[in-house]
Each structure stands twice: as C-alpha cells, then as structure tokens.
Motif scaffolding. Sequence first.
Motif, short mmCIF file in Angstrom:
data_model
loop_
_atom_site.label_atom_id
_atom_site.label_comp_id
_atom_site.label_asym_id
_atom_site.label_seq_id
_atom_site.Cartn_x
_atom_site.Cartn_y
_atom_site.Cartn_z
N MET A 99 20.31 -24.91 13.27
CA MET A 99 18.91 -24.73 12.85
C MET A 99 18.75 -23.71 11.73
SD MET A 99 16.71 -26.59 14.14
CE MET A 99 17.16 -27.96 15.16
N GLU A 158 18.75 -38.55 15.05
CA GLU A 158 18.97 -37.14 14.73
C GLU A 158 17.82 -36.56 13.91
OE1 GLU A 158 22.84 -34.84 13.76
OE2 GLU A 158 22.08 -35.51 11.80
N ALA A 202 12.12 -30.41 16.47
CA ALA A 202 12.55 -29.03 16.67
C ALA A 202 11.98 -28.09 15.59
CB ALA A 202 14.07 -28.96 16.68
N ILE A 228 21.01 -32.84 19.51
CA ILE A 228 20.92 -32.17 18.21
C ILE A 228 22.01 -31.12 18.11
CG2 ILE A 228 19.43 -30.80 16.70
CD1 ILE A 228 18.54 -33.74 17.20
N GLN A 229 22.91 -31.34 17.17
CA GLN A 229 24.01 -30.39 17.01
C GLN A 229 23.91 -29.60 15.72
OE1 GLN A 229 27.00 -33.43 17.47
NE2 GLN A 229 27.57 -32.66 19.49
N GLN A 230 22.87 -29.87 14.95
CA GLN A 230 22.74 -29.17 13.68
C GLN A 230 22.43 -27.70 13.90
OE1 GLN A 230 23.61 -30.42 10.97
NE2 GLN A 230 23.84 -32.47 11.80
N ASN A 240 17.10 -41.11 22.01
CA ASN A 240 17.28 -39.66 22.06
C ASN A 240 18.60 -39.28 21.42
OD1 ASN A 240 15.00 -38.50 23.23
ND2 ASN A 240 15.58 -39.31 25.24
N ALA A 241 18.60 -38.17 20.72
CA ALA A 241 19.84 -37.71 20.10
C ALA A 241 20.12 -36.29 20.57
CB ALA A 241 19.70 -37.73 18.59
N GLY A 274 14.82 -36.01 16.08
CA GLY A 274 15.07 -34.86 16.95
C GLY A 274 14.89 -33.55 16.21
N LEU A 275 15.37 -33.51 14.97
CA LEU A 275 15.24 -32.29 14.16
C LEU A 275 13.80 -32.04 13.74
CD1 LEU A 275 18.46 -32.61 12.00
CD2 LEU A 275 17.92 -30.78 13.63
N TYR A 334 18.56 -30.57 4.97
CA TYR A 334 19.28 -31.53 5.81
C TYR A 334 20.29 -32.31 4.97
CZ TYR A 334 20.13 -35.39 9.04
OH TYR A 334 20.73 -36.32 9.85
#
Lengths: 389, 389
Positions: free
Chosen positions: A341, A308, A315, A337-339, A334-335, A311-312, A278
């Motif tokens: 994965m 974020e 996930a 998540i645009q990362q 809440n975010a 959220g990650l 990350y």
Amino acid sequence: MASIVTCIAPVNIAVIKYWGKRDEKLILPLNDSLSATLSTEQMHAKTTVMISPNFTKDRIWLNGKEESFENPRLVACLREIRKRATSKNGKNCELKVHICSENNFPTAAGLASSAAGYACLVYTLGKAFGVEGDLTSIARQGSGSACRSLMGGFVRWMKGTQNDGSDSIAEQVFHENHWADMRVLILVVSDSRKKVSSTSGMQLSVKTSDLLKHRVQNVVPQRTKEMIQALESKCFHTFAELTMRDSSSFHAVCLDTYPPAVYMNDVSHSIVDFVHRYNKLKGSNKVAYTFDAGPNACLFLLEEDVPEVVGLIKAVFPPHVEGKTFMRGLPVENAVIQQDMDLLLPSGPHEAGMIKYVIHTKVGSGPKTLDGKNCHLLNDEGLPKNLIS
Amino acid sequence: MASIVTCIAPVNIAVIKYWGKRDEKLILPLNDSLSATLSTEQMHAKTTVMISPNFTKDRIWLNGKEESFENPRLVACLREIRKRATSKNGKNCELKVHICSENNFPTAAGLASSAAGYACLVYTLGKAFGVEGDLTSIARQGSGSACRSLMGGFVRWMKGTQNDGSDSIAEQVFHENHWADMRVLILVVSDSRKKVSSTSGMQLSVKTSDLLKHRVQNVVPQRTKEMIQALESKCFHTFAELTMRDSSSFHAVCLDTYPPAVYMNDVSHSIVDFVHRYNKLKGSNKVAYTFDAGPNACLFLLEEDVPEVVGLIKAVFPPHVEGKTFMRGLPVENAVIQQDMDLLLPSGPHEAGMIKYVIHTKVGSGPKTLDGKNCHLLNDEGLPKNLIS
C-alpha cells in the motif's frame, strides 16, 4: 392505426476525445474521436416511440417528466427522420409522435447520458418511421457523441470535411468481440462543485484556447492512428498510455480555456495518481483512466486484473459503508491483496466515501429493439406508464 | 582578517511563467518569463556570508540547520562567484566561506522560497567577494527564477540564444514605482496532497507534453509583448487577463504532462472561480490570479480594491478562527461589503479554513545590504546565532 416501438441504446466512453465544434448548428467536430461502446446490460437509455393518427401534437417525456418539444436539437432529429421517411415511402411521416425515454443509471452521475439518450431516440424514431441507412449523421445533431452510441465495439466519429456535415459520420472500427477481455470500471465520484456544461465549455475553448488549435491539428490525428494500431494489435500498454494522454490533453485544453473549464476534482486526480502508481508497480500499464466533462473516472483494464484492482480501489478509497451497493454491474471475484500500500499511496488510505460506487461493465454492442408489450414505456393511449407529476 | 556581509532579497511572482529548460545544467529556459518582485518588507530571504582565513571548509546553514555543500547548484553559484572575483582582483577568492540563510516566511507555504534564497545567496556572495556586473546569470544556475529576484519592479528573464547561457539574463522592465498602486494578496491554501517538485515536473513536461512546444513557440512570445504593453500603459484589465491566461496555460501544460503534474487543487480552482465571478460583477477585471507550482493563489489588484476584495475573501472563504493571524502584511481598511454573495458563489460560503492565511504586500525593490552588527546571522566565530540541532 397506432404503431409502437421500444429500443435501448448504450453509453459510450471516448478514448480520443471530442472537444470543439466547427459548426454549432450541425454539430460538426474539429477532430475525429474514438470511443468504446459499453454493454447495455449494465447501462442503457430506453426509448418508446408511438405514432398515432389520434395524437394532436408531438410530445416527449424524459425520465418520467414531460419536457418541452421546443429544444432545437430534438426538433432537428425528428425533422431529419421525417425527411428521410418521406423521401423513402411518403407515408406516416406527418403523423404525430409520443416519445418516452429513460436511463437505467442516474443522470446526475454525469455518465454521458445525453449520448445514450439521443442515440436511443434517433434509433427508435428510425425504426418507428421505417428509416434505413446511416443514422449517425442525425444522432450527431442531437448530441455530438450520440453518433458513436449507434454501434457496438470501438467506434470512430470522422470529423468530415463537407460543410453540410454529410461525411461527419460514425463507423465501427472494431467489433465488440475483437478484444473480448476488455473490462471497464466507472468510478462515480462525490462532487459538490458547480460544473460548466460541456456545450458551453466547448464553445469557450474554441474561442479562447490557444492550445486547442494545436491539439486538434497536430496531436489528435497522429494519436488516432496510433490508437487504432494499439486496438488492432491488442497492445494494452500502448492503448492505456494513449487513452490517459488524450484524457489529460483534453482536460489541459479545458484548463487553458478563459475562464477555465475545470471538470476533474481532487478525487479525480487522486485516482489518476493511484493508476500511475499501480502501473509503475506492475512494470507496465495495466489500467487506463479517462475522464469526460465531469469528475468521474472511467478505467479500462483486462478481465484478469479486475479482482486485484477492485480490491485495491476498496482499500485505497474506502467506501462509506462497505456493501453490495458499492460494486455494481458484472460480478467481481475476491482477490487477496498483496500489493504494498505504501507504494500505491504514500500517505495511507483516503477518507471514506470519496468514491460513491463503482460500475463494472465491458465493451458491448449497439442499440437493439425490444420485443413484447411489457417493454414499452407508453401505454395504449400513448401516455407514460410511470409518470412523475 | 574575516569579513562579513548580510543582505536580504525578495520573492518574485511570475506573470509570464517559466516552465521548461533547454539546458538542465546551465538552467537555460525554453521561453522568456516576466515577474513582479514583491516587497522585502513582508517577505524576504536573508543571508550572511563570512569569509575568513580561519575557516577550513565551505559550510552552509539553511533555516538554522547545517546542509551538505555537495548540492551541485550551490557549488556552481559559489564557483562562478569565485571565478569572477579572481579575474577581477585575484585576492580572497580561495578563502573558505560560511553561509547562513533563512526566510522570514514559511518554506512549507511553497512561496518560491528557492528563488529568493538563491538570489540572496548570490547577491551576498557577490558583495562579500567584491564581484561587480551582472549576477543574474549566476543566480539562474542556483534556481532559474532566482535571477528575477535580483531586481525590483517588473523583471524579464530572457531565454537567450547562446549555448553558454551568456545572454540568458534578467533585466528590469519597469521600476517598482512605475505602477505604485499595484497590490498583491497571497492566499495560502490548505493542502495535503504530495506534489511533484517543479524541477522534475518541468523535465517531464519537456519530455512528454505536446502542448508545451506550442506554448513555448507560439503562445508566450506574443503574450510577453502584450504584457509589456499592458504594464507600460497600466491597463489593469489587460494585465489581469494576460496574467490569468498565462497561469492557466502553464497549468494546462502540467496536466498535459505524462504522468500529469497537478499543482492546483479544489481550493485553488474555487479561488479562480471567485475571481472570475467578481470581475464579471464589476464589469472588468479588478483582480488577477496566478498560481505557481503549488496550490497557493497570488492575486494582483489595485490598492483601491483591496478592502472590498479582502472583505469578500473572508466572507466566501471563512477563516478557521477569525483573528489577526488571518491577514498578514500591509494593513487593510475595513470595507462594507455590498456585493451580492449569490452572484459570487451560488452555493454559499465554503467550509472554514480552506484558506489558511493571506499576506498583503506590494511590488518592491531588489536585494539590499543590511547595516549593523546585529543584522548578521553568524557570530564572530562564523557559526549561526540561531542553531537548530
């Protein structure tokens, strides 16, 4: 006449670790350590001390169960408090005490419960016996790192040089408001392995680890200086690197111990891996991990990054059953998540339930005295209100 | 006219670990290392080298697949061999070679396959080009630890002090018959985690680990002396302690690396725990573990203890499906297990399949040339007999 007092005390998480004693009895450390005190809003130990001429002996209940008063560390703390009280006012000191203590978080989670517990014990005894001045050198004799739970913010425990331990005390380095947006996530990890107690692991490291000497003499002094600079300037990137390096250095020494003392497990290492990925993705350190003598991760991060990162985490380490119980403590927005994965975890999410739950908290203040009759853990007779028989 | 030669070379397992280079290109190590060469009966690399005026370029096939000849380490080995051959006899040296190499054990098992592979490559090239004298300084340039696979028994790789690496060579310290009842069990462990390659892990350790410097300067030199004494006097208890300590010290340095390089997993640590419990039960060290840059355990033990230890491994780490495939290599007599399991593993046997299989082998001799046309991996045209397309 009986007197009663109830206090709470915080958990602390070391960013420069204490590992190894130069004196087993007085609990004098081989190196300075530095910790963040966590808010008592989310986690604390709570202790009621009652002093009464009616009591015939000292008694203690921990988490609802009466325990023996023969524990030498407990005896040492009470003896030191009485000694201090006697020299001050000569009264009350020989009266017997009833002590009742509990944590508002699971002891089994391995979250430095003894530090908060002994800090709370000594602080409450101090109030009950009217003792003033430094209590850290007394709390230290209960559990070394307890001395760092007697203050808020960032706290340094000096190893000291005196044989009697008189200069091995803890001091606040930065107030809890100094870095107000610092947040903490405690990732409680599933674990079935039998662990080596930190007391015996530490003794074995001092006796057998070649690398410990080097850590104590050459690594920690310089790193402590750099850590204080990073905190002073609120440079998160550097703070994070130093925190992660010191955690790893401590666990390296544990592994170098003979036989090895292993506290981190595969889940812990997956969290380490996640944090490095990350941070790499972000271009600088946004999250820092640190691990005590157990598999749970403690992550430091800034408030703005919490949504974020949480959220990650959900996930990458999916909960067994998603629900309110997975996230505890401070609320998390809440975010979206645009990362990517794939960059965070090349082989997809881990199996569910590797992280049992997450406590969201922040840096907080030291122990406090509670008001009102309802706060006490002991009733008028000096017996626990909640007794587990 | 074409010439063809085929040789096999052994795997070696370090008991004093090599970790960290002082020269990346010449592959010069920061410290001496010491290894046991394992018998080629159970595990070996096999290489055929063919030299022919008909070949138009150098080509190489590894485990049935053609690979690029651009690998700088491969190029370096072949260049050094040709240089040596030219200065000796001036003939043949510019002819092109076809090389075909394979391991008789799974590469994926992470069993130091590059060491055996490069040792076999250099040894076979040496035979093909008629090169004499020390080959270890050439093999070292393929894969550092390959130089230790050019001899049998116990082999020491000296770090050397010369900048050109001329004194960084390997030498046999004890012949394979010196300690004839020494046995080796390789425990191949299930693992799904992505691992850091040893080359890049090593580089990162040199760059970032404070503890590596201490290991290299202060720990390894003394330990190497003690190891040679333990081997000389065949004191298994001491040999075992030094072996286990050095393995842990190496993995401690990996953990102290930033970001950490983690090679052992929970299964590895369970094996460590098992070995220490067993040794404690026996009153002295009967088994030693060592771990390379992967999760597999290599256990050293004496022949007389093999049946009981294997029996216990099967009980504590039950195979997925018990059968001939779990135990491989040298035969093992059945033993009646009388040990108290509770002392070996307080929480009962582990779940099945944590150890995939076990290879039983012993200390053996160095590379050898094979005889007969059937042994070659290349056909008369210089192409692999077994080609995977």
